[in-house]
Design an enzyme around this catalytic site. Structure first.
Site, PDB file in Angstrom:
ATOM      1  N   ASP A  14       1.023  27.410  -9.780  1.00  0.00           N
ATOM      2  CA  ASP A  14       1.018  28.345  -8.655  1.00  0.00           C
ATOM      3  C   ASP A  14       1.795  29.564  -9.119  1.00  0.00           C
ATOM      4  O   ASP A  14       3.022  29.553  -9.141  1.00  0.00           O
ATOM      5  CB  ASP A  14       1.677  27.707  -7.433  1.00  0.00           C
ATOM      6  CG  ASP A  14       1.788  28.675  -6.264  1.00  0.00           C
ATOM      7  OD1 ASP A  14       0.882  29.514  -6.086  1.00  0.00           O
ATOM      8  OD2 ASP A  14       2.793  28.602  -5.523  1.00  0.00           O
ATOM      9  N   GLU A  74      -3.853  28.729  -9.551  1.00  0.00           N
ATOM     10  CA  GLU A  74      -4.239  29.357  -8.292  1.00  0.00           C
ATOM     11  C   GLU A  74      -4.480  30.836  -8.544  1.00  0.00           C
ATOM     12  O   GLU A  74      -3.664  31.514  -9.159  1.00  0.00           O
ATOM     13  CB  GLU A  74      -3.141  29.165  -7.239  1.00  0.00           C
ATOM     14  CG  GLU A  74      -3.530  29.692  -5.881  1.00  0.00           C
ATOM     15  CD  GLU A  74      -2.497  29.383  -4.815  1.00  0.00           C
ATOM     16  OE1 GLU A  74      -2.079  30.338  -4.128  1.00  0.00           O
ATOM     17  OE2 GLU A  74      -2.120  28.206  -4.662  1.00  0.00           O
ATOM     18  N   ASP A 149       6.509  25.706  -3.661  1.00  0.00           N
ATOM     19  CA  ASP A 149       5.681  26.279  -4.723  1.00  0.00           C
ATOM     20  C   ASP A 149       5.333  25.174  -5.726  1.00  0.00           C
ATOM     21  O   ASP A 149       4.270  25.203  -6.345  1.00  0.00           O
ATOM     22  CB  ASP A 149       6.430  27.414  -5.427  1.00  0.00           C
ATOM     23  CG  ASP A 149       6.877  28.482  -4.452  1.00  0.00           C
ATOM     24  OD1 ASP A 149       6.151  29.474  -4.318  1.00  0.00           O
ATOM     25  OD2 ASP A 149       7.936  28.314  -3.827  1.00  0.00           O
TER      26      ASP A 149
END
Length: 189
Positions: A14, A74, A149
């Site tokens: 991420d 992502e 996260d």
């Protein structure tokens, strides 16, 4: 249906310029298990270029530690602040470059697709994603990270695992000539 594999390790990332999350899952057969999740904390580094250097070093370290077969990352969402988007794109690019330098395939997933894969809702919160992953991967609540996260990185890896059973969509043909070249038995003269 997910295709069984002997063993596959997926690193999920991420991207972030303040906190970058990561998660690692191992697939044996068709069973995924969480190996690790955590964050790369960049809050104390003020210079953006030094942040990129730190991301580079840490992603290399993660790859050396876990030896992933594939990386799921992502994709940045489109925000209104162009400078923030540029910095986020650079952070993502550095992480991707490290994986590519090791010949590790990368797949990007939109945040909406990841949330849908994990919770069934593209509007799910970070907490809902984290809770669902904890249930699916059966890790103890005490392992839940402070910074979600980390679970977002784990979610990218798990989303990629779920895609393993999906057939690849055949790409179209550029022209009739291309179709004929690729399908000589389907054309009569």
């Amino acid at each position: 249906m997910i295709q069984p594999v002997k063993e596959k390790i997926i690193l999920g990332i991420d991207p972030g310029t303040t906190i970058m999350g990561y998660g690692v899952i191992r697939i044996n057969g068709t069973t995924p298990t969480m190996v690790a999740m955590g964050i790369i904390d960049l809050r104390k580094i003020k210079d953006h270029y030094l942040k990129l250097k730190h991301i580079h070093e840490r992603i290399y370290g993660l790859i050396d530690s876990f030896l992933p077969d594939e990386v799921a990352i992502e994709a940045p969402f489109f925000g209104k602040n162009v400078q923030s988007m540029l910095k986020l794109g650079r952070a993502q690019g550095v992480a991707m470059a490290v994986a590519l330098s090791r010949d590790i395939p990368i797949t990007e997933y939109a945040p909406l697709k990841i949330k849908m894969a994990i919770t069934g809702s593209g509007a799910a919160s970070k907490e809902q994603v984290a809770d669902m992953l904890q249930r699916i991967l059966r890790f103890d609540k005490s392992e839940m990270p402070v910074f979600l996260d980390a679970t977002d990185g784990l979610a990218a890896a798990y989303c990629h695992y779920l895609q393993m059973g999906r057939p690849q969509i055949a790409k179209g043909f550029k022209s009739w000539k291309d179709f004929i070249a690729k399908n000589p038995t389907r054309v009569s003269k």
